[in-house]
Design an enzyme around this catalytic site. Structure first.
Site, PDB file in Angstrom:
ATOM      1  N   GLU A 497       9.179  86.524 109.466  1.00  0.00           N
ATOM      2  CA  GLU A 497       7.736  86.352 109.336  1.00  0.00           C
ATOM      3  C   GLU A 497       7.142  85.888 110.658  1.00  0.00           C
ATOM      4  O   GLU A 497       7.678  84.984 111.297  1.00  0.00           O
ATOM      5  CB  GLU A 497       7.463  85.336 108.217  1.00  0.00           C
ATOM      6  CG  GLU A 497       7.877  85.899 106.859  1.00  0.00           C
ATOM      7  CD  GLU A 497       8.260  84.829 105.849  1.00  0.00           C
ATOM      8  OE1 GLU A 497       7.847  83.668 105.998  1.00  0.00           O
ATOM      9  OE2 GLU A 497       8.990  85.177 104.895  1.00  0.00           O
ATOM     10  N   SER A 527       8.862  88.014 102.714  1.00  0.00           N
ATOM     11  CA  SER A 527       9.891  88.437 101.753  1.00  0.00           C
ATOM     12  C   SER A 527      11.235  87.905 102.252  1.00  0.00           C
ATOM     13  O   SER A 527      12.019  88.641 102.861  1.00  0.00           O
ATOM     14  CB  SER A 527       9.956  89.970 101.689  1.00  0.00           C
ATOM     15  OG  SER A 527       8.709  90.544 101.418  1.00  0.00           O
ATOM     16  N   GLU A 528      11.478  86.640 102.000  1.00  0.00           N
ATOM     17  CA  GLU A 528      12.701  86.039 102.559  1.00  0.00           C
ATOM     18  C   GLU A 528      13.961  86.753 102.092  1.00  0.00           C
ATOM     19  O   GLU A 528      14.913  86.925 102.863  1.00  0.00           O
ATOM     20  CB  GLU A 528      12.772  84.543 102.201  1.00  0.00           C
ATOM     21  CG  GLU A 528      11.861  83.648 103.024  1.00  0.00           C
ATOM     22  CD  GLU A 528      10.413  83.672 102.562  1.00  0.00           C
ATOM     23  OE1 GLU A 528      10.136  84.266 101.510  1.00  0.00           O
ATOM     24  OE2 GLU A 528       9.555  83.093 103.262  1.00  0.00           O
ATOM     25  N   ALA A 552      13.814  75.640 106.222  1.00  0.00           N
ATOM     26  CA  ALA A 552      15.013  75.565 105.383  1.00  0.00           C
ATOM     27  C   ALA A 552      14.627  75.594 103.912  1.00  0.00           C
ATOM     28  O   ALA A 552      15.367  76.129 103.082  1.00  0.00           O
ATOM     29  CB  ALA A 552      15.798  74.299 105.698  1.00  0.00           C
ATOM     30  N   ASP A 553      13.462  75.045 103.626  1.00  0.00           N
ATOM     31  CA  ASP A 553      13.000  74.996 102.234  1.00  0.00           C
ATOM     32  C   ASP A 553      12.860  76.392 101.626  1.00  0.00           C
ATOM     33  O   ASP A 553      12.734  76.531 100.417  1.00  0.00           O
ATOM     34  CB  ASP A 553      11.636  74.308 102.166  1.00  0.00           C
ATOM     35  CG  ASP A 553      11.620  73.017 102.938  1.00  0.00           C
ATOM     36  OD1 ASP A 553      11.456  71.956 102.339  1.00  0.00           O
ATOM     37  OD2 ASP A 553      11.798  73.073 104.182  1.00  0.00           O
ATOM     38  N   HIS A 595       8.451  71.450 102.592  1.00  0.00           N
ATOM     39  CA  HIS A 595       8.574  71.997 103.944  1.00  0.00           C
ATOM     40  C   HIS A 595       9.361  71.072 104.872  1.00  0.00           C
ATOM     41  O   HIS A 595       9.290  71.217 106.080  1.00  0.00           O
ATOM     42  CB  HIS A 595       7.187  72.212 104.575  1.00  0.00           C
ATOM     43  CG  HIS A 595       6.548  73.515 104.215  1.00  0.00           C
ATOM     44  ND1 HIS A 595       6.255  73.854 102.928  1.00  0.00           N
ATOM     45  CD2 HIS A 595       6.135  74.562 104.979  1.00  0.00           C
ATOM     46  CE1 HIS A 595       5.668  75.051 102.910  1.00  0.00           C
ATOM     47  NE2 HIS A 595       5.593  75.500 104.140  1.00  0.00           N
TER      48      HIS A 595
END
Ligand SMILES: Cc1ncc(C[n+]2csc(CCOP(=O)(O)OP(=O)(O)O)c2C)c(N)n1
Ligand SMILES: [Mg+2]
Length: 819
Positions: A497, A527-528, A552-553, A595
């Site tokens: 992203e 879209s991880e 990381a979240d 976050h």
């Protein structure tokens, strides 16, 4: 230069309607005669034979699962068998036009697809190439037992090779396609274009787009097919994969010479059921999977519904879709109608459907229907076809018998470390292709390179930190390593992203936009799952990918792709594929509960991932260099807190040239003799502060060791340090429970028991949500927590008055409450 896609009010606010075009449903109506220019009688016989072969393969497994025997050969198969009896025409039709350069990805129910693809690819290869594949694969281990029982033409040998390799894989034999490390749901064989099949429903939906991306970015021949079930269209990663695969940029912003839209077909093997749930009428609302295309792009993904009970209808659809892909107008979506006559698995009592329904489909059996068509067209007599069928059934039986024979097809010994040996490939590869890497400018002209040139590569002057503006920092270290590898390996791409004009979520990539063409650095959708999945697919195809997750979240959003896909394909292939992916994950702060979490422990817990967390510019560059030269998946954590820190430890500063740091080595950042403080992540800087105070106030010299890595991890430097000091405190910014630091503490307790004066103590963040920025000091470890913990639990500090509660009683209390 930023891209220019102008957003104009007049245009986006203009009145109108969205026009959709009709989606074809089962439009194929050609007769065998109509198809005479496309298929010779021999071709049609091949199609018939392949369908019979698949049916017999699945029948065999069904028999041994239900009765423990087939044609008098007894066998107990303990593992799963998700059979596709009824789906043969769809599988053969899908594979018929595909050669070895076309790659299929599949699902847990892919035996038929594997066999069909192998048979089709082998027919399209020269005898010499086919022989090479068979003799070279697994050093000839698959072929050897077959050659003992069969001598014949290369193509006939290949037919047996495919059936045997698949059976042996399902039965966990060393002679299986993946040495038994994959098994029924994951068997694959890349030399014939058969790529991973996935026991995670929809798993291929996010991976196949990365494979197609590889084909575009590297101008590789062939297409990619994602064979996924109808129920998998309820999976988020499938939607993400579709969204990643259908980005406009392939056609609007990328060099047209690359070929345009991704050469990818999402082929829904629509058998109308999940396990027992029905996507049509119950668990979804689209009625036609093909309808999904209408919501995706202007071309509606060229979607259509196809009669998957007629192999020629499927071939016809593939022929047309392959043309669309070759014109750069992919991806495409096929809703291939079929039916699973067998249960979801042999133990399935089919309680969710009526006997009548199964019978109607049995009556419409695609193999019988096709046979009758061939007979009616007077191409073959019924007797000829029945003989063909009997012969192929015998072949399948011979290969089954060979695969269950423990002498001919041994299992890996229980004592073998083979699986351990293939967890990582541990290779170094400079570049995955020999062509010149595509760059848009001389790197010496790059604005970021020029900016870095002016920076000071060591962060201290006269013992004092220099200004952040002047100091070469962690960001620069990562940037230099990336730029190096981009300029060496033409296959290397990076995406995620806001990766391009924005410069990566936290500006690590700033400057790369000028240096790299679009296809080597691009913005993905949010879209991880697709970001990580695509990196996996890209690497499986033979390229190097760098994917970025902003926080990381967000790992949860890509959970399956990180934990089941990125981590497992090297070992599930039996060491046949490599996974050169670096997954950069930034660890936040100040942004509250969702976050600001350090989830390094989640990655470290998963077998098959290398997990590192460098926190100095020297380490960041050297470890990124190693990660980018290797062939293993590396989860590369980066702390947002310290991106702009200069190098405070490595004398001489960060070298301008290339160097690597071993990804398993902790580093002693400060020498000492009274106490060891081991840190993971930015807690290093806290430990240094604590060490300073231990020295100035209590006259103690603390040794500070930065783990840098969670896996692999060489304990020797840690053990050495503890041998000297006898005392150890571990500090981490991750929530303390089950953290990497806790794991290291547990192992050190074992390894250094004789040297320890006290049990290792772990100080992490509280086992809470991360609170607001203003309250973070109550959450992240502070210097006082470290000093108080040392005082209470390791070494009483004369005159020290604890400011916080770090006692054993407090440890017990917190655990009792689960906080
Ligand atoms: C992520 C995930 N969820 C659930 C399952 C359990 N499961 C295995 S197969 C299956 C149904 C899949 O249906 P579909 O995608 O239509 O494929 P089919 O089995 O019909 O070939 C389910 C729910 C799984 N393996 N993976
Ligand atoms: Mg299904």
């Amino acid at each position: 230069m930023p891209k220019s896609i102008l957003v104009e009010p007049a245009r986006v606010l203009a009145k109108g309607t969205i026009e959709l075009s009709d989606i074809p449903i089962n439009v194929y109506e050609k007769t065998i005669e109509d198809e005479s220019s496309n298929f010779s009688p021999e071709d049609l016989l091949d199609i018939f034979r392949d369908m019979c072969l698949i049916r017999e393969f699945e029948n065999t497994l069904n028999q041994i699962k239900l009765e423990g025997a087939h044609r008098g050969v007894t066998y107990n198969h303990r593992g799963p068998a998700h059979l596709s009896i009824g789906q043969e025409a769809a599988a053969v039709g899908m594979a018929y036009l595909l050669g070895p350069e076309d790659h299929i990805y599949g699902s847990h129910r892919s035996h038929g697809e594997i066999l069909a693809k192998g048979l089709s690819a082998s027919r399209r290869m020269s005898e010499a190439d086919l022989s090479l594949v068979m003799t070279r694969s697994l050093d000839g281990d698959i072929l050897r037992p077959i050659e003992k029982v069969f001598q014949g033409s290369t193509l006939d040998l290949a037919q047996r090779f495919i059936v045997y390799g698949a059976f042996a894989e399902i039965f966990a034999r060393e002679t299986g396609f993946n040495r038994g490390c994959g098994g029924s749901m994951h068997a694959f064989f890349t030399p014939l274009g058969i790529y991973p099949n996935n026991a995670i429903v929809g798993g291929s939906g996010s991976i196949a787009p990365g494979a197609a991306l590889f084909k575009r970015c590297n101008r590789a021949r062939g297409i990619v097919v994602a064979n996924i079930g109808d129920a998998s269209f309820g999976c988020g990663p499938v939607w993400e994969g579709i969204s990643f695969a259908s980005m406009d940029q392939y056609r609007t912003l990328w060099d047209p010479a690359l070929g345009g839209g991704l050469p990818l077909i999402f082929n829904c093997m629509n058998n109308h059921y999940g396990m027992g749930g029905q996507p049509n009428g119950e668990t979804m609302g689209c009625q036609f999977i093909a309808r999904i295309g209408a919501g995706v792009n202007v071309e509606q993904m060229h979607a259509e519904r196809v009669n998957g009970y007629d192999p020629l209808a499927v071939i016809d659809a593939f022929r047309r879709k392959m043309r669309v892909l070759s014109e750069g107008r992919g991806p495409a979506l096929l809703d291939t109608i079929t039916y699973r006559i067998s249960g979801h698995s042999p133990s399935d009592a089919s309680s969710y459907r009526s006997r009548e329904e199964i019978e109607i489909w049995e009556k419409a059996d695609s193999i019988v229907t096709f046979r009758n068509k061939l007979v009616d067209a007077k191409l073959f007599s019924a007797g000829d076809l029945d003989e063909t069928r009997a012969a192929v059934e015998d072949t399948v039986f011979e290969m089954f018998r060979l695969a269950v024979d423990l002498d001919a097809s041994p299992r890996m010994s229980m004592a073998s470390e083979f699986v351990g040996e293939v967890m990582f490939s541990n290779k170094k590869v400079e570049r995955f292709a020999d062509r010149e890497p595509e760059l848009l400018q001389e790197l010496s002209e790059n604005s970021r390179v020029k900016q870095i040139e002016k920076k000071v590569r060591f962060g201290l002057e006269n013992g004092k930190p220099i200004s952040k503006m002047r100091a070469y920092n962690v960001r620069d270290g990562i940037f230099e390593a990336l730029l190096h590898r981009f300029s060496v390996d033409p296959t290397m791409v990076a995406f995620g992203e806001e990766n391009r004009d924005w410069g990566g979520a936290f500006a690590v990539y700033r400057g790369l936009t000028e240096a790299l063409p679009y296809h080597r650095l691009f913005n993905s959708p949010i879209s991880e799952a697709a970001i990580v999945g695509a990196a996996v697919g890209y690497a499986l195809e033979g390229g190097r990918a760098v994917a970025e997750l902003m926080y990381a979240d967000f790992m949860g959003r890509a959970g399956d792709e990180i934990f089941n896909q990125l981590s497992k394909w090297q070992s599930m292939s039996g060491g046949e594929v490599i996974m050169p992916v670096v997954l950069r994950i930034s660890v936040g702060a100040k942004y509250g509960a969702q976050h600001s979490q350090d989830w390094s422990a989640l990655a470290a817990h998963i077998p098959g991932l290398k997990v590192v967390y460098p926190v100095t510019p020297y380490d960041a560059k050297g470890m990124m260099n190693s990660a980018l030269a290797g062939t293993d998946p590396v989860v590369f954590f980066e702390s947002q807190k310290i991106y702009d820190y200069g190098e405070l430890f490595h004398e001489g500063g960060v070298p301008e040239g290339y160097y690597e740091i071993d990804l398993s080595e902790p580093d002693v950042k400060r020498r000492g003799k009274d106490l060891t403080i081991i840190t993971f992540g930015p807690a290093l800087y806290l430990a240094i502060e604590a060490a300073d105070e231990l020295h100035s106030t209590y006259g103690l010299s603390a040794e500070v060791v930065d783990l840098r890595t969670a896996n692999p991890l060489d304990y020797e430097p840690l053990v050495e340090s503890v041998k000297k000091t006898g005392k150890v405190l571990l500090a981490t910014e991750a929530a303390e429970r089950c953290s990497v630091a806790q794991n290291v503490a547990a192992n050190l307790t074992q390894l250094s028991f004789d040297s320890l004066d006290a049990p290792p103590v772990v100080i992490g963040s509280r086992n809470w949500i991360t609170p607001a920025a203003e309250l973070e000091e109550s959450f992240f470890p502070q210097k006082d927590w470290l000093l108080d913990a040392i005082h209470e639990r390791i070494l009483p500090l004369p005159g020290h008055r604890p400011k916080t509660r770090q006692t054993l009683g407090e440890l017990e209390r917190r655990n009792r409450l689960g906080i």
